[in-house]
Motif scaffolding. Structure first.
Motif, PDB file in Angstrom:
ATOM      1  N   ASP A 159       3.968 -19.951 -36.019  1.00  0.00           N
ATOM      2  CA  ASP A 159       3.252 -21.220 -35.828  1.00  0.00           C
ATOM      3  C   ASP A 159       4.194 -22.406 -36.001  1.00  0.00           C
ATOM      4  N   TRP A 160       4.990 -22.376 -37.051  1.00  0.00           N
ATOM      5  CA  TRP A 160       5.995 -23.441 -37.263  1.00  0.00           C
ATOM      6  C   TRP A 160       7.175 -23.106 -36.360  1.00  0.00           C
ATOM      7  N   HIS A 161       7.625 -24.085 -35.556  1.00  0.00           N
ATOM      8  CA  HIS A 161       8.629 -23.759 -34.545  1.00  0.00           C
ATOM      9  C   HIS A 161      10.066 -23.748 -35.057  1.00  0.00           C
ATOM     10  N   GLY A 162      10.274 -24.150 -36.299  1.00  0.00           N
ATOM     11  CA  GLY A 162      11.623 -24.061 -36.865  1.00  0.00           C
ATOM     12  C   GLY A 162      11.690 -22.893 -37.862  1.00  0.00           C
ATOM     13  N   THR A 163      12.889 -22.388 -38.065  1.00  0.00           N
ATOM     14  CA  THR A 163      13.042 -21.318 -39.063  1.00  0.00           C
ATOM     15  C   THR A 163      12.821 -21.927 -40.445  1.00  0.00           C
ATOM     16  N   ARG A 164      12.017 -21.237 -41.267  1.00  0.00           N
ATOM     17  CA  ARG A 164      11.730 -21.850 -42.558  1.00  0.00           C
ATOM     18  C   ARG A 164      11.318 -20.787 -43.575  1.00  0.00           C
ATOM     19  N   GLN A 165      11.989 -20.842 -44.722  1.00  0.00           N
ATOM     20  CA  GLN A 165      11.634 -19.903 -45.782  1.00  0.00           C
ATOM     21  C   GLN A 165      10.575 -20.561 -46.667  1.00  0.00           C
ATOM     22  N   ILE A 166       9.502 -19.761 -46.968  1.00  0.00           N
ATOM     23  CA  ILE A 166       8.429 -20.311 -47.790  1.00  0.00           C
ATOM     24  C   ILE A 166       8.591 -19.832 -49.225  1.00  0.00           C
TER      25      ILE A 166
END
Lengths: 370, 875
Positions: free
Chosen positions: A195-202
Motif C-alpha cells: 500500500d505504501w509505495h516506498g520501502t519502509r520498515q515498521i
C-alpha cells in the motif's frame, strides 16, 4: 531457513497521463518489465516464494491482454507466487481475479489468496493472507492472524495490504487499517505489507516493500523489493533491499537569478539520461539569451530523458539591452518589447511573458531571414 | 538643391544648343505659348537626372528625323552648398559626367551617386518609370499629374519616411511592419481575424478535447454501472446463499396448513350459528304478536277506569266553579256602591276648592290697590320737587361760553398789569423817622418800595420836590393796554351781574348741583310711575272695578263646609273605588264562564264512560284473552332456550375470529409464493448478472478510460498551449498595433504642421488629415453650407490639383528640415484652377519660394503676371 521475495503495489495498467504519449506508453510498459525483473531475481536468488502484498493491478477492468501479459511476465520464476488483492484490485464478487481465473491466465505455481485462510506453502511456512474483498474496509482484516492455527514448527508469515495505524498517518489510502504491533501480537515471523509505495520498515518483523517501479515524483524510496530470510520459527528475519526499478523519477525546482544559474541548470540537463523521468519547475528570472540556452538544453534533454515535464510559469523574462540589440528591436517594436517586459509585473505575467517570447522568436526569425 | 544653368543640344525641339542661365534661388517662371519648348526644357531636366545615359529607350529625346544625333543635357546646380555639374549625352556618344565640388565621377557610378543624393532609383533596364523616381518624381510635377498625388507619394514614401524618421531619431522601427505582419499571420492561424474565435489547429484541439470529454463521460457512466452491478451481484449472492441454507418457504408452508385447518373449523361453527339465529327470529316474532294482542285488551280495560276518573274530575271542577261564582256576586255589589259614594264626594270637594280660590283673588286685588294708591301719592310729591329744582337751576344759568370769555379777559388784564410792573420805575425809600416825605401827594415813612409809571412828584419837607419821570417809550402803551383789559373785564362782570370771576364760577357750581338734584327726583318719579302719573291713576281705577266684581262673585258662592276633604284626596278615593269595581266585574264574569264550561265537561265525560262500558261487557272477549295468555307463555320459554344457544355459539365464533383466520391463510399463501418466486428470480438474476459482468469486464473499460483520460489530458494540454499561444499572439498584435499607430501619429506630426501652414493660405479654416501612407486624406472645409468633409479623391479636379501642389510643398519643407535637397518643378500644374484660387496659389508659391527653388512652366503668361517675378522666355 526460508527465503522470500517481498514485493507489492505493481499497479499494472496504470496510465501516466501527465506525460507525452510515447513516454506514457514506456512507463506503462515498465510495470510489466519490472515483474519480469522480479521473477528473474527470485529465480536467481532461489527464493522459496514470492509474496505480492496487494494492488497487483491498478484497475479492476483492465483488458484481457493486460491480464495475460502480467501473468506471462511472472513466468521467469517457477516457484510459488502468493498474491493478495489490495484496494485497487479487491476481490469483489466480480473482479480482475475472477476474470484472470476464467481466462486461465493463472499458472499453477501462482496462488491468488482471495479468502482469509492459512496456506502451508511447500511445507516450509504458513502464510496468513488478509485479502481485501471490498474497495474499502474500515475494520482490521489482520485481526484473525492472532487466532489462526499454523503447522507446528513452521514460521508464520503474514501478508496484508493497508495502513499501519499511527505510523503512516497521511498521503496514503487511510482506509484498510492494520493494528500497530500486529506481527508480535499474532506471533508472526514476518509481516509483508503493501500500500505504501516506498520501502519502509515498521518494526523488526514488519515491512512495506514499496512499488518495484517508481510511479510518482514524490521522493519515497521506491523502485525496490525486499529479500527476506527467516532462519526458523521465532527467529528475527534478515531483510535485504534489492533495486528493481528502471526509471529514476526526479523533481527539480531550480531558482534562477544570475546567468551562472542557467549554466548550472544547462550542465545538469546535459547529464540527464534515458532512465530519468524529470519534472522541472523553474522560478526566478532570466534574460532572453539565457532562456534560449535553457530551451535548447531542455529540447536536448527531452530527447534523452524517458520523460521531461517543464513548468516555467514562475520564471520571469528580463531581456537585457544586449538581447534587445541582438533582436534589432527598435522603433515601435522596441517600445512594445519594453512594455511587455514591464507587464510581467502585472496580474497576467504569463501572458506578458508568452507575448515577449513570441516577439523575440519572430524578431529572431526576421533577423535570420535578413 | 538649386539649378543654376541648363544647356541642351540636339534635344527634341532644339537641335541647336539652348542655354538658360541665371536661375534664381526662388521662383523661376517660364511663361510662353504652346510649342515654344517649355515642356522640352522640363523634359531635359528630368532626362538628365532620371535616365541612364546608356539607356536605349530614350529615342524620343532625339530631334525629329535626326537619327544620329546625340541629345545632350548639361545642368549646373548647387547641392548642399557645393557647386555641381551634370553632363549627360544619350544614344549617340553616350556619356555621363558628374562634377561635385571639383570632384569628378563618370558613368553609372555618377548616376547612382546622384540618385542616392536626390532620393530616387534607376530601373533595372529600360526607360525610367514613375515608381523609380522617388522624391523628384513627387516634387517635379509633370503636365496634368498634379492632382494625382497618392501614387507619387507611395513611390517616394520610403524617402519621406526616412526624412521623418531621421527628424524623430530612433523611433521608427527598421522592420516593424514585417514583424507586425508575421505576428498577425501567426495569430490569424489560431483565431479568426475579427471575432477572435478559435480556428484551425486551435479549433481542432478544442473539438478533440470536447469529444474526449464526452467519451470519458460515457466510459465513466459505464464503469459506474459496472461497479454497481458488481456490488449488486455480491448482495444477490449473499442473499441467495442465505436462503438456500435457511429455506424459509418450508416453514411458511407448515404454518399455512395449520391456518387452513383452523379456518375450516371456524366456518362450521358459523353455519350452525346462522341456523339458530333464524329459529330465534321466528319465535321472537310470535312472542311479539301475542304480546301485542294482550296489551291491546289491557289498554281497553284500563280505559274504563280512566273515563270514570275523568268524570269525577269534571264534576269536581263544576262544583268549584259554582262556589267561585257565588263568592263574587256580593263583592261586586259592594264595589258598585262604594264607587257611587266616592264620585259624590269628589263633586263636593271640587266646589269648596273653587270658593277658596275666589276669596284669595279678592284679597290679592285689595292689596294691590292699596300699594298703587300709596305709589300715586309719593309720585305726586316727587313731581312737585322736580318742578321746583328745575326752576332754581334755570335761575342760576350762565350763558354758554360767557365764563370762558370772562376768564380770558381776566388773564389778559393780569398779563398787561404784570408787563407794566416790569417796566415801571422803582423807588426805594429808607427814611429817617423824622423825615417827612410825600409821594404824589401821599405821605411816606420808614422803609418802602414803590413803583411809578407816570410823572410823580416826591416832596420832601425841608428839601423840596423831586419829580420822577419814568423812561421807556412803551410805558404809556402798556398802561393803555392794561386799562383796556380792565375796562373789558369790568363790562363783562357787570353784564353778568357778578362781583368777580370767582362769583360767576360759584354760580355755575350751584346750577350743576340743582340740575343733579332734579335728575335724582325724576329717577324716583320714574320708579314710582313708570308710565307717568295719569297711567298710574287709570290703573288704580281699573283694579278697583275688578275688585268689586270679584267680591260679587264670592258672595254668590255657597258657604264653605269645614269637614270637607281636599279635592286631591277625593280624586284618589274615587280612582280606587272605580278600579275595585272593574276588578270585581271581571272576576264575576270569569266565574260565570268557568261554571258554564265545567257543566259541558261533566256532560261529555258521562257520555264517554257509557260507551266504554258497553264494549267491555261483551262475553266473547274474555275467552280470547285467556287463549292469548297461554300462547305467550309457551313462546317465551322457547325463545329463552334459543337465545342461550345462540349466545354460546357467538362466544365461540368471536374467540375463533374468522376474518383474521382467512387473512392468515391468504397472507401465508402469498408469503410462500413470494419466498419461492424471489429465490428463483434471484437465481436467474445472478446468472444474468454474472454473464453481463463477465462480458462487460472483458471490455477493460477502466483501462480504456485511463487511456482516454491520458488522451484527454494531452488534448487539454495542447488546448492550453494553443490558447496561450493565441492569447500571446493576440496580445502582442494589439500591443504592436497600438505602438505603431502611436508612432505613426508622432511621425506624421511634422508633415501635418507644414501641410496646415499652406492649407491656411489656400483654404482658411480648413483641416486635412494625413493618411498612413503620408498622402493627404480627409479634408474638412468651411463652405457656404457649414463644415464639409470629404476624402481627397472626392474633391474636384481643380481642388485636388491645388491640394496636390500644396502637399508637395509640405513634403519639400519636410525634406528641407531633414537636410535633403529640394527642387520643385510645376509644369502647367494648375491648369484647372480658377482665377480666385490661382491668386491664393500664387501666395502659397511665393511663400514656399522663400525656402525652395521653384520652376514654373506655363502657357498662360497673363495668369502669372502678379507672381512677383519676371517671366522668362525660352530663346
Amino acid at each position: 531457513m526460508i527465503s522470500l521475495l517481498h514485493t507489492a503495489d505493481w499497479q499494472i495498467g496504470r496510465v501516466f497521463s501527465q506525460f507525452e504519449p510515447d513516454d506514457a506508453a514506456a512507463l506503462f510498459e515498465a510495470r510489466f518489465k519490472v515483474v519480469e525483473r522480479l521473477a528473474a531475481i527470485a529465480a536467481e536468488r532461489k527464493v522459496d516464494a514470492v509474496l505480492v502484498a496487494g494492488d497487483v493491478f491498478d484497475l479492476q477492468t483492465v483488458s484481457d491482454k493486460t491480464i495475460r501479459r502480467m501473468f506471462n511476465a511472472m513466468q521467469g520464476f517457477s516457484g510459488p507466487w502468493l498474491m493478495i488483492p489490495g484496494n485497487h484490485d479487491s476481490a469483489l464478487s466480480e473482479s480482475v481475479w475472477s476474470r484472470a481465473q476464467r481466462l486461465g491466465a493463472i499458472a499453477p505455481n501462482v496462488t491468488c489468496c482471495l479468502e482469509p485462510k492459512p496456506h502451508t506453502v511447500a511445507g516450509k511456512f504458513t502464510l496468513l493472507p488478509a485479502p481485501l474483498t471490498q474497495r474499502h474496509t474500515y475494520g482490521d482484516l489482520t485481526d484473525w492472524f492472532a487466532t489462526a492455527p499454523s503447522e507446528e514448527g513452521l514460521p508464520r508469515i503474514g501478508l496484508a495490504h493497508g495502513c499501519v495505524q499511527g505510523i503512516l498517518s497521511e498521503d496514503i489510502d487511510s482506509a484498510n487499517p492494520i493494528a500497530t504491533g500486529r506481527a508480535a501480537q499474532a506471533r508472526l515471523d514476518y509481516l509483508a505489507l503493501g500500500d505504501w509505495h516506498g520501502t519502509r520498515q515498521i518494526d523488526d518483523r514488519t515491512w512495506y516493500a514499496g512499488t518495484p517501479e517508481t510511479d510518482r515524483f514524490r521522493a519515497n524510496d521506491s523502485g525496490q523489493a525486499l529479500l527476506v530470510g527467516v532462519s526458523g520459527a521465532g527467529a528475527e528475519p534478515t531483510v535485504e533491499v534489492v533495486r528493481t526499478g528502471q526509471f529514476d523519477w526526479q523533481q527539480w525546482e531550480p531558482r534562477l537569478t544570475v546567468p551562472s544559474d542557467i549554466d548550472e541548470l544547462v550542465e545538469k540537463l546535459e547529464q540527464v539520461s534515458s532512465s530519468d523521468v524529470l519534472q522541472l519547475r523553474a522560478q526566478g528570472t532570466c534574460d532572453l539569451n539565457g532562456h534560449n540556452r535553457l530551451s535548447t538544453a531542455l529540447d536536448a534533454a527531452r530527447a534523452r530523458a524517458r520523460a521531461l515535464v517543464w513548468d516555467g510559469e514562475a520564471l520571469r523574462l528580463e531581456p537585457t539591452e544586449d538581447d534587445i540589440q541582438a533582436l534589432h528591436a527598435d522603433g515601435f517594436v522596441g517600445e512594445a518589447l519594453q512594455e511587455l517586459r514591464a507587464q510581467q509585473g502585472d496580474a497576467d505575467a504569463e501572458l506578458a511573458r508568452d507575448a515577449l517570447l513570441t516577439l523575440a522568436r519572430i524578431l529572431d526569425a526576421q533577423g535570420a531571414a535578413a | 538643391m538649386k539649378l543654376q544653368r541648363l544647356r541642351i543640344e540636339n534635344f527634341k525641339l532644339f537641335r541647336a544648343p539652348l542655354e538658360i542661365d541665371g536661375f534664381t534661388d526662388g521662383l523661376n517662371l517660364f511663361a510662353a505659348p504652346n510649342e515654344s519648348g517649355k515642356s522640352t526644357v522640363a523634359e531635359a531636366i528630368r532626362a538628365a537626372f532620371f535616365e541612364r545615359h546608356r539607356s536605349s529607350a530614350v529615342e524620343h529625346l532625339r530631334p525629329w528625323g535626326e537619327s544620329s544625333a546625340t541629345p545632350t543635357v548639361e545642368v549646373d546646380f548647387e547641392l548642399d552648398g557645393k557647386p555641381c555639374r551634370l553632363t549627360k549625352a544619350f544614344l549617340g556618344k553616350k556619356r555621363c559626367e558628374l562634377v561635385i565640388d571639383g570632384k569628378s565621377m563618370d558613368g553609372a557610378v555618377a548616376e547612382d551617386h546622384l540618385a542616392a543624393l536626390l532620393g530616387f532609383r534607376f530601373p533595372g533596364k529600360g526607360a525610367s518609370t514613375p515608381e523609380h523616381m522617388g522624391i523628384p518624381g513627387l516634387l517635379w510635377i509633370k503636365q496634368g499629374t498634379s492632382h494625382d498625388i497618392a501614387s507619387a507619394v507611395g513611390f517616394a514614401s520610403d524617402h519621406l519616411r526616412n526624412a521623418l524618421g531621421e527628424s524623430l531619431g530612433e523611433l521608427a522601427s527598421s522592420n516593424g511592419d514585417a514583424v507586425l505582419k508575421a505576428v498577425e499571420s501567426e495569430r490569424n492561424e489560431l483565431l479568426t481575424p475579427a471575432a477572435g474565435t478559435p480556428r484551425g489547429a486551435f479549433a481542432d484541439a478544442i473539438r478533440l478535447r470536447t469529444e474526449l470529454e464526452a467519451d470519458i463521460e460515457r466510459l465513466r457512466a459505464d464503469i459506474e454501472s459496472y461497479q454497481s452491478g458488481v456490488d449488486r451481484l455480491s448482495g444477490l449472492r449473499r442473499d441467495h446463499q442465505r436462503d438456500e441454507a435457511a429455506r424459509p418457504w418450508t416453514a411458511l408452508r407448515e404454518q399455512l396448513a395449520i391456518a387452513r385447518q383452523r379456518l375450516d373449523e371456524a366456518k362450521g361453527l358459523n353455519d350452525r350459528k346462522t341456523a339458530q339465529d333464524a329459529a330465534l327470529r321466528q319465535v321472537t316474532a310470535q312472542v311479539n304478536s301475542w304480546r301485542t294482542q294482550l296489551q291491546a285488551m289491557e289498554r281497553e280495560e284500563a280505559t274504563v277506569v280512566l273515563r270514570e276518573k275523568n268524570l269525577q274530575a269534571a264534576q269536581e271542577g263544576l262544583a268549584k266553579a259554582l262556589g267561585e261564582l257565588q263568592a263574587w256576586e256580593p263583592r261586586h255589589a259592594a264595589a258598585a256602591k262604594a264607587d257611587a259614594g266616592a264620585r259624590d264626594n269628589l263633586r263636593l270637594a271640587r266646589q269648596a276648592a273653587s270658593r277658596i280660590a275666589q276669596e284669595k283673588t279678592v284679597e290679592s286685588l285689595a292689596e294691590q290697590l292699596e300699594a298703587l294708591a300709596q305709589s300715586h301719592e309719593k309720585a305726586k310729591g316727587e313731581q312737585d320737587k322736580v318742578t321746583r329744582l328745575q326752576a332754581e337751576a334755570q335761575a342760576l344759568a350762565v350763558p354758554e361760553g360767557e365764563l370762558k370769555r370772562l376768564q380770558r379777559c381776566a388773564d389778559a388784564h393780569r398779563t398787561a398789569q404784570a408787563r407794566l410792573d416790569a417796566v415801571a420805575t422803582a423807588l426805594e425809600f429808607e427814611l429817617q423817622p423824622t423825615a417827612r416825605v410825600q409821594v404824589a401827594g401821599t405821605e411816606l415813612s420808614g422803609s418802602k418800595r414803590q413803583t411809578v409809571i407816570a410823572r410823580t412828584d416826591i416832596e420832601i419837607e425841608g428839601v423840596g420836590r423831586i419829580t420822577v419821570l419814568p423812561g421807556g417809550a412803551d410805558l404809556e402803551s402798556l398802561a393803555i393796554e392794561r386799562d383796556r383789559a380792565r375796562d373789558e373785564l369790568a363790562g363783562l362782570l357787570q353784564a353778568l351781574r357778578a362781583e368777580s370771576v370767582a362769583a360767576v364760577e360759584e354760580r355755575m357750581r350751584l346750577q350743576a348741583l340743582r340740575k343733579g338734584e332734579a335728575g335724582a327726583a325724576m329717577a324716583v318719579l320714574a320708579a314710582l310711575a313708570p308710565k307717568g302719573l295719569s297711567a298710574l291713576a287709570a290703573d288704580i281705577a281699573m283694579r278697583e272695578a275688578r275688585l268689586a266684581e270679584a267680591r260679587q262673585v264670592l258672595q254668590g258662592m255657597p258657604p264653605a263646609d269645614a269637614a270637607m276633604p281636599s279635592s286631591a284626596q277625593a280624586e284618589s278615593e274615587e280612582g280606587a273605588a272605580r278600579a275595585a269595581l272593574e276588578t270585581a266585574s271581571v272576576a264575576l264574569n270569569d266565574a260565570k264562564v268557568a261554571a258554564g264550561n265545567a257543566r259541558e265537561q261533566v256532560k261529555a265525560a258521562e257520555d264517554e264512560l257509557a260507551a266504554v262500558k258497553a264494549t267491555l261487557n261483551d262475553p266473547k272477549r274474555a275467552n280470547r284473552k285467556t287463549e292469548a295468555g297461554a300462547a305467550l307463555t309457551d313462546a317465551l320459554a322457547q325463545q329463552s332456550a334459543l337465545q342461550d344457544k345462540v349466545a354460546e355459539l357467538a362466544q365461540q365464533l368471536q374467540s375463533a375470529n374468522l376474518p383474521v383466520l382467512a387473512q392468515d391463510v391468504e397472507r401465508l399463501e402469498q408469503s410462500v409464493k413470494q419466498a419461492e418466486a424471489t429465490h428463483s428470480q434471484r437465481a436467474n438474476e445472478i446468472t444474468r448478472l454474472e454473464a453481463e459482468l463477465e462480458a462487460r469486464g472483458a471490455l477493460g473499460q477502466e483501462e480504456a478510460a485511463s487511456e482516454k483520460q491520458r488522451e484527454l489530458e494531452h488534448a487539454t494540454r495542447r488546448c492550453a498551449e494553443l490558447e496561450r499561444r493565441a492569447k500571446a499572439l493576440d496580445h502582442l498584435l494589439k500591443l504592436l498595433r497600438e505602438k505603431r499607430s502611436a508612432l505613426a501619429r508622432r511621425l506624421r506630426a511634422p508633415l501635418q504642421k507644414h501641410l496646415d501652414h499652406y492649407l491656411q493660405i489656400l483654404f482658411p479654416g480648413a483641416q486635412v488629415e494625413v493618411g498612413d501612407d503620408l498622402s493627404p486624406g480627409r479634408i474638412t472645409r468651411q463652405g457656404l453650407r457649414g463644415a464639409q468633409s470629404g476624402a481627397f479623391e472626392e474633391l474636384s479636379v481643380g481642388a485636388r490639383e491645388q491640394m496636390g501642389v500644396v502637399a508637395r510643398l509640405a513634403y519639400a519643407d519636410l525634406l528641407k528640415e531633414a537636410r535633403k535637397p529640394t527642387l520643385l518643378i510645376l509644369d502647367d500644374a494648375l491648369v484647372n484652377t480658377d482665377e480666385e484660387r490661382l491668386r491664393q496659389m500664387k501666395r502659397v508659391l511665393y511663400d514656399a519660394a522663400t525656402r525652395h527653388q521653384i520652376l514654373i512652366f506655363s502657357c498662360h503668361p497673363e495668369a502669372w503676371r502678379d507672381l512677383g517675378v519676371v517671366a522668362r522666355s525660352i530663346p
